[in-house]
Design a protein around this motif. Structure first.
Motif, short mmCIF file in Angstrom:
data_model
loop_
_atom_site.label_atom_id
_atom_site.label_comp_id
_atom_site.label_asym_id
_atom_site.label_seq_id
_atom_site.Cartn_x
_atom_site.Cartn_y
_atom_site.Cartn_z
N THR A 16 -18.57 25.34 1.74
CA THR A 16 -17.72 24.54 0.86
C THR A 16 -16.27 24.94 1.14
O THR A 16 -15.95 26.13 1.12
CB THR A 16 -18.05 24.77 -0.62
OG1 THR A 16 -19.39 24.29 -0.87
CG2 THR A 16 -17.08 24.02 -1.53
N VAL A 17 -15.46 23.97 1.44
CA VAL A 17 -14.06 24.25 1.74
C VAL A 17 -13.20 23.73 0.60
O VAL A 17 -13.31 22.56 0.22
CB VAL A 17 -13.62 23.58 3.06
CG1 VAL A 17 -12.20 24.01 3.42
CG2 VAL A 17 -14.58 23.92 4.19
N HIS A 18 -12.40 24.61 0.03
CA HIS A 18 -11.41 24.20 -0.97
C HIS A 18 -10.07 24.01 -0.26
O HIS A 18 -9.69 24.81 0.59
CB HIS A 18 -11.26 25.26 -2.06
CG HIS A 18 -12.50 25.46 -2.87
ND1 HIS A 18 -13.34 26.53 -2.69
CD2 HIS A 18 -13.04 24.70 -3.85
CE1 HIS A 18 -14.35 26.43 -3.54
NE2 HIS A 18 -14.20 25.33 -4.25
N GLY A 19 -9.38 22.96 -0.64
CA GLY A 19 -8.10 22.72 0.02
C GLY A 19 -7.33 21.60 -0.64
O GLY A 19 -7.48 21.34 -1.84
N ASP B 240 -9.79 27.96 1.37
CA ASP B 240 -10.84 28.98 1.50
C ASP B 240 -12.15 28.34 1.92
O ASP B 240 -12.37 27.14 1.71
CB ASP B 240 -11.00 29.80 0.22
CG ASP B 240 -11.65 29.05 -0.93
OD1 ASP B 240 -12.79 28.56 -0.76
OD2 ASP B 240 -11.02 28.94 -2.00
N PHE B 241 -13.01 29.18 2.52
CA PHE B 241 -14.38 28.79 2.84
C PHE B 241 -15.30 29.57 1.90
O PHE B 241 -15.23 30.80 1.85
CB PHE B 241 -14.74 29.14 4.30
CG PHE B 241 -14.19 28.18 5.31
CD1 PHE B 241 -12.83 28.10 5.53
CD2 PHE B 241 -15.04 27.36 6.03
CE1 PHE B 241 -12.32 27.21 6.46
CE2 PHE B 241 -14.53 26.47 6.98
CZ PHE B 241 -13.17 26.40 7.19
N THR B 242 -16.13 28.86 1.18
CA THR B 242 -17.11 29.51 0.32
C THR B 242 -18.49 29.34 0.95
O THR B 242 -18.91 28.22 1.27
CB THR B 242 -17.08 28.90 -1.09
OG1 THR B 242 -15.75 29.07 -1.63
CG2 THR B 242 -18.07 29.61 -2.00
N LEU B 243 -19.19 30.47 1.13
CA LEU B 243 -20.46 30.47 1.85
C LEU B 243 -21.62 30.38 0.86
O LEU B 243 -21.46 30.65 -0.34
CB LEU B 243 -20.57 31.74 2.69
CG LEU B 243 -19.35 32.03 3.59
CD1 LEU B 243 -19.64 33.24 4.47
CD2 LEU B 243 -19.03 30.81 4.46
N PRO B 244 -22.81 30.03 1.35
CA PRO B 244 -23.97 29.88 0.44
C PRO B 244 -24.27 31.15 -0.34
O PRO B 244 -24.77 31.09 -1.47
CB PRO B 244 -25.11 29.54 1.42
CG PRO B 244 -24.44 28.90 2.58
CD PRO B 244 -23.13 29.60 2.72
N PRO C 42 -11.92 23.59 -10.62
CA PRO C 42 -13.22 23.22 -10.04
C PRO C 42 -14.31 24.21 -10.45
O PRO C 42 -14.21 25.41 -10.23
CB PRO C 42 -12.95 23.28 -8.54
CG PRO C 42 -11.48 23.11 -8.40
CD PRO C 42 -10.90 23.74 -9.61
N ALA C 43 -15.36 23.68 -11.07
CA ALA C 43 -16.40 24.54 -11.61
C ALA C 43 -17.05 25.37 -10.50
O ALA C 43 -17.35 26.55 -10.68
CB ALA C 43 -17.45 23.69 -12.32
N SER C 44 -17.25 24.77 -9.36
CA SER C 44 -17.92 25.48 -8.29
C SER C 44 -17.12 26.70 -7.86
O SER C 44 -17.68 27.72 -7.50
CB SER C 44 -18.11 24.55 -7.09
OG SER C 44 -16.86 24.11 -6.62
N ALA C 45 -15.82 26.57 -7.94
CA ALA C 45 -14.98 27.69 -7.54
C ALA C 45 -14.86 28.72 -8.66
O ALA C 45 -14.87 29.91 -8.41
CB ALA C 45 -13.60 27.19 -7.15
N ALA D 112 -7.83 32.81 -2.11
CA ALA D 112 -8.73 31.71 -2.36
C ALA D 112 -8.07 30.68 -3.27
O ALA D 112 -7.05 30.95 -3.90
CB ALA D 112 -10.03 32.22 -2.97
N ASP D 113 -8.67 29.53 -3.37
CA ASP D 113 -8.04 28.39 -4.00
C ASP D 113 -7.87 28.51 -5.50
O ASP D 113 -7.01 27.87 -6.08
CB ASP D 113 -8.86 27.14 -3.67
CG ASP D 113 -8.16 25.87 -4.08
OD1 ASP D 113 -6.92 25.89 -4.19
OD2 ASP D 113 -8.84 24.87 -4.29
#
Lengths: 136, 289
Positions: free
Chosen positions: A98-101, A115-119, B24-27, B77-78
């Protein structure tokens, strides 16, 4: 100016004025830096090049088709100095990320990656840190 | 009306950023792991406070040699949200970066138009940074001080300068160039570098932001003075004065605070090997009047 916009506009000016030196040009001309975005897909390619690193993330759409997203990043030297290495990213090819940007202003499948969020929950930062005192 | 549209667009962007950044909830669910990631990926620390005395060369001058950086880019991070800014600071912020500079009225208008176009930055067209824009930011520069000359190797733009410090004057008819023609003289412990013959295509950069996309043009009359002062082993200031009587009302000065980073290395930094940005630039609306 419409008064209801005044406070937010002031904030916009601050945000604009203290935007960190991010890259070799102003990101605000290309990306909606005030609009968070996240995409999830499979990391397909890493172009570890100047002046910006690019990642390709393949995103499966609801109709079954696959969209190729381009993720633009900082120059390689910035990431090296924070211990994010090319080999780390290449090792993730084929992994769901998952990439946030921030999305491109022109509506194309392009985003500036933060950022890159991994499983497994690990987060690899690749964009500038908010509140970085050295960037103001 | 058009200006209202511009402000409204900025307002929407700012509101989205300030309200949605942590959202963002996932973050948000990853806050704890994110903090550890931020620490793991911290940039090298810089030396704060006073350090050992500055070294000297055999000929008695302060030795400027070494690897220097103005700052490191901190990755994050974001979900990290910006701190609230004070209202006073907000009101002091210029709408156009170039407005902070003492441009003459016609030049100020041109700088705004360049900024609004979004596509005028020389860097987007594979052109060099030039002096003084080459300085500052998260790219180190390696200074090599020799008897009679100072060599500056820049990571940014993979550029260099060789600056005579042997008392020679500027040549009478040097070609205009991005780095210009520089000569240095020692005034006590300060090396003063005088640069002329700068090509009028480069942008100046502005204070802490190095002029990213800011429209800070100059004329072929630009005269740059850089004062290098190494106050101790780990700290050096570079005070830069830009004098351009064709576009500014008076000379203006800013200072880079450089940090000694002897363990740092250089990476290649080329502007346009894989440039893909220009096609995605969306100009501000409307263009400045």
């Amino acid at each position: 100016m419409n008064s209801k916009f005044k406070g937010a506009a002031v904030l916009a000016l601050v945000l604009f004025a203290v935007s960190p030196l991010l890259a070799h040009h102003s990101l605000g001309t290309e990306f909606q830096m005030g609009k968070p975005q996240a995409i999830t897909g499979t990391l397909a390619r890493v172009d570890w090049e100047n002046p910006h690193i690019y990642w390709q993330v393949d995103v499966k759409e609801a109709n079954g088709t696959v969209s190729h997203w381009n993720i633009e990043g900082l120059p390689p030297s910035y990431l090296h100095r924070s211990k994010v290495e090319r080999s780390d990213m290449v090792a993730l090819i084929g992994t769901q990320v998952t990439v946030h940007g921030r999305p491109a202003k022109d509506g194309s499948k392009l985003m500036f990656g933060l950022d890159f969020t991994l499983p497994d929950g690990r987060v690899i930062p690749v964009g500038p840190r908010a509140n970085d005192p050295n960037a103001q | 009306m058009k200006r209202n549209y511009f402000f409204s667009a900025l307002a929407v962007a700012a509101a989205a950023f300030w309200v949605l950044s942590p959202a963002p909830a996932s973050a948000q669910s990853k806050t704890s792991s994110q903090k550890s990631a931020d620490t793991k990926y911290d940039a090298p620390a810089l030396h704060k406070g006073q350090s050992a005395p500055a070294p000297h060369t055999a000929d008695g001058h302060v030795d400027l040699s070494g690897m220097w950086i103005e700052k490191y880019a901190a990755l994050g991070a974001d979900t990290a949200a910006p701190e609230p800014q004070t209202h006073a600071a907000a009101e002091a912020a210029p709408r156009y970066p170039s407005d902070a500079l003492p441009y003459q009225p016609a030049a100020a208008k041109k700088a705004r138009q360049l900024f609004d176009s979004g596509k005028a930055d020389p860097l987007l067209h594979c052109e060099p940074y030039g002096v003084p824009r080459i300085w500052g930011g998260p790219h180190p520069a390696r200074l090599v001080q020799l008897p009679g000359e100072l060599i500056v190797l820049y990571e940014r733009d993979t550029a260099y300068r060789i600056i005579p410090t042997d008392g020679r004057p500027h040549p009478k008819d040097a070609d205009p160039s991005w780095m210009g023609n520089s000569v240095g003289t020692w005034q006590g412990d300060t090396l003063v570098v005088d640069t002329i013959d700068l090509i009028d295509k480069s942008w100046l950069g502005i204070g802490k932001n190095a002029g990213e996309g800011s429209g800070t043009f100059h004329s072929d009359s630009l005269h740059v003075t850089e004062k290098f002062r190494r106050r101790d082993r780990d700290h050096m200031t570079i005070e830069i004065t830009n004098d351009d009587p064709k576009v500014f009302t008076h000379p203006w000065t800013y200072t880079w605070n450089m940090n000694y980073v002897p363990d740092e290395q250089m990476y290649e930094d080329v502007t346009c090997s894989n440039e893909q940005d220009l096609d995605h630039v969306v100009p501000n609306q409307p263009a400045a009047k």
